[in-house]
Design an enzyme around this catalytic site. Structure first.
Site, PDB file in Angstrom:
ATOM      1  N   ARG A   1     -20.652 -62.022  13.901  1.00 53.74           N
ATOM      2  CA  ARG A   1     -19.267 -62.061  13.408  1.00 53.74           C
ATOM      3  C   ARG A   1     -18.791 -63.469  13.060  1.00 53.74           C
ATOM      4  NH1 ARG A   1     -13.868 -59.781  14.678  1.00 53.74           N
ATOM      5  NH2 ARG A   1     -12.492 -61.406  15.472  1.00 53.74           N
TER       6      ARG A   1
ATOM      7  N   GLU B   1     -18.865 -57.889   8.311  1.00 53.76           N
ATOM      8  CA  GLU B   1     -17.986 -56.942   7.610  1.00 53.76           C
ATOM      9  C   GLU B   1     -18.373 -56.873   6.129  1.00 53.76           C
ATOM     10  OE1 GLU B   1     -14.143 -58.528   8.721  1.00 53.76           O
ATOM     11  OE2 GLU B   1     -14.522 -58.156  10.843  1.00 53.76           O
TER      12      GLU B   1
ATOM     13  N   GLU C   1      -7.590 -54.628   6.447  1.00 58.34           N
ATOM     14  CA  GLU C   1      -8.799 -54.055   7.045  1.00 58.34           C
ATOM     15  C   GLU C   1      -9.221 -52.908   6.146  1.00 58.34           C
ATOM     16  OE1 GLU C   1     -10.454 -54.981   9.776  1.00 58.34           O
ATOM     17  OE2 GLU C   1      -9.059 -56.322  10.811  1.00 58.34           O
TER      18      GLU C   1
ATOM     19  N   HIS D   1     -10.851 -57.888   5.488  1.00 55.56           N
ATOM     20  CA  HIS D   1     -11.736 -57.601   6.623  1.00 55.56           C
ATOM     21  C   HIS D   1     -12.163 -56.133   6.564  1.00 55.56           C
ATOM     22  CE1 HIS D   1     -10.609 -61.106   9.301  1.00 55.56           C
ATOM     23  NE2 HIS D   1      -9.660 -61.174   8.379  1.00 55.56           N
TER      24      HIS D   1
END
Ligand code: ZN
Length: 424
Positions: free
Chosen positions: A243, A188, A386, A311
């Site tokens: 990840r 990310e 996010e 994130h």
């Protein structure tokens, strides 16, 4: 047969990696579908359950009606999955036609790979871990009266996890502390990039921007740009799509560092399969990275008033709980804080964020950072954010969105800080 194929896939991956090459994603596509009926949502849930069999990598899991589901699909599975989706009345939108091409474009255009002094540090590019560390050191040298570096912990592979403390005048441990981190999930990239941009603004705008000056005089800011240092390094050198952490667990590597916290650990929305992307680990706090941050947040009880875990992607601003859809009694004030933050964020570039409790806004997830920070460390304003986008590029967000993301998220952060000072 399936077991044999899985083992062969791992052997192949192992051979590729020992040869030192970066994993290629030629012809892999990113598909986005939006379920509009319960049957479609249930079907996508089955695909998710069987994702290893279909070689699908869910970038955004099925969660609720009308909420986008985004996954990566290899060329060999396209026809089969297209037909299966079609039988359910689902037509996928192909958001990325060839992931490998996007990775190469990112490599060529969107990254700056060597640190060449603070004045040449390009905030509109993505940076490897070594450069992030060099940038932090230079910031601490250039602003030595207000920026201090400290080590949180060591990673599984022995890297130091470094964070910065940013203050204004008269810092003391009795002042409220705000802690935020980026890069808990390796791929990310917009998360560390946005966190670095915001940290730079807090440092450089002190004494110039009145709002920032006031907030640095009232709050000590603790900022960890890259939480999952091993994973982040791995996305630069071996696999852009990684990840988890990099600890070893029989055939597979890595624990999901956002399922490894000791709060309702490994219940809903976490996997006991070491090969799963949401593997919760062999025990709570098995990951030294996670344990290190948890110990730090616990080190001075009552110091931290806010914790934010950044994130990507989906544009959401969320508060506990993640492990259950039940709301904590404090939810009204927590969500009011989220409303204040997202209103300020949207005002900058018009980017729309949703807010709410984690389990209802994205999906159920247990053992997450925000749940632990709220439940165990008693930090009222524990938040999971996010960042951009909503699946057009997903984790491969073009670097020309770093500064806009930084600008808008900073306004959300400052609005949140003011709200918390007024509602302690
Ligand atoms: Zn994440």
């Amino acid at each position: 047969m399936r077991g044999l194929l899985t083992i062969l896939a791992y052997v192949l991956a192992f051979v590729t990696l020992t040869l030192g090459e970066r994993i290629r994603y030629d012809g892999h596509q990113i598909w986005r579908v939006i379920p509009t009926s319960r049957i479609q949502l249930d079907f996508l849930g089955i695909l998710k359950e069987e994702s290893q069999k279909f070689q699908l990598d869910f970038w955004k899991e099925p969660s609720a009606l009308h909420r986008p589901v985004v996954f990566k699909i290899p060329p060999s599975k396209r026809n089969e999955i297209y037909i299966r989706l079609g039988l359910q009345g689902l037509v996928p939108e192909v958001t990325l036609k060839d992931l490998q091409k996007n990775i190469e474009k990112e490599d060529a255009l969107y990254t700056q790979k060597s640190f060449n002094g603070l004045e040449n540090f390009d905030y509109s590019k993505y940076h490897p871990l070594s450069d992030v560390n060099a940038w932090m050191e230079q910031m601490a040298n250039s602003y030595s009266n207000r920026v201090e570096l400290f080590n949180i912990s060591s990673s599984y592979e022995g890297r130091t996890i470094t964070a910065m403390k940013i203050t204004g005048a008269n810092s003391s441990d009795s002042r409220p502390g705000f802690f935020f981190n980026g890069g808990i999930h390796a791929r990310e990239w917009i998360s560390p990039a946005t966190v670095i941009y915001m940290a730079a603004q807090l440092i450089e705008q002190y004494g110039k921007n009145q709002e920032i000056t006031d907030l640095l005089d009232e709050i000590d800011w603790y900022i960890l740009p890259v939480f999952n240092v091993d994973g982040y390094e791995y996305t630069w050198t071996k696999d852009r799509n990684w990840r988890k952490t990099r600890s070893k667990h029989f055939l597979c590597h890595g624990v999901d560092p956002n399922r490894n916290w000791d709060w309702e650990w490994c219940k809903n929305g976490a996997s006991k399969d070491p090969c799963s992307d949401t593997y919760c680990g062999p025990r709570p706090f098995s990951e030294s990275e996670v344990k290190g941050v948890a110990d730090f947040l616990n080190s001075v009880p009552g110091r931290f008033r806010a914790y934010i875990d950044f994130h990507s992607f989906s544009q959401l601003w969320m508060t506990p709980w993640g492990y259950t859809t039940a709301l904590p009694p404090e939810f009204p004030v927590q969500d009011k804080c989220s409303t204040t933050a997202t209103d300020a964020l949207t005002a900058v570039h018009g980017t729309e964020y949703k807010h709410g409790n984690i389990a209802s806004t994205i999906y159920t997830a247990s053992g997450s950072s925000a749940d632990w920070a709220f439940g165990a460390a008693k930090i009222l304003y524990s938040t999971a954010v996010e960042l951009r986008d909503t699946g057009e590029y997903g984790f491969l967000l073009p670097a020309d969105q770093i500064i806009p993301s930084g600008e808008e998220t900073l306004q959300g952060l400052l609005a949140m800080a003011k709200f918390i000072l007024n509602n302690p």
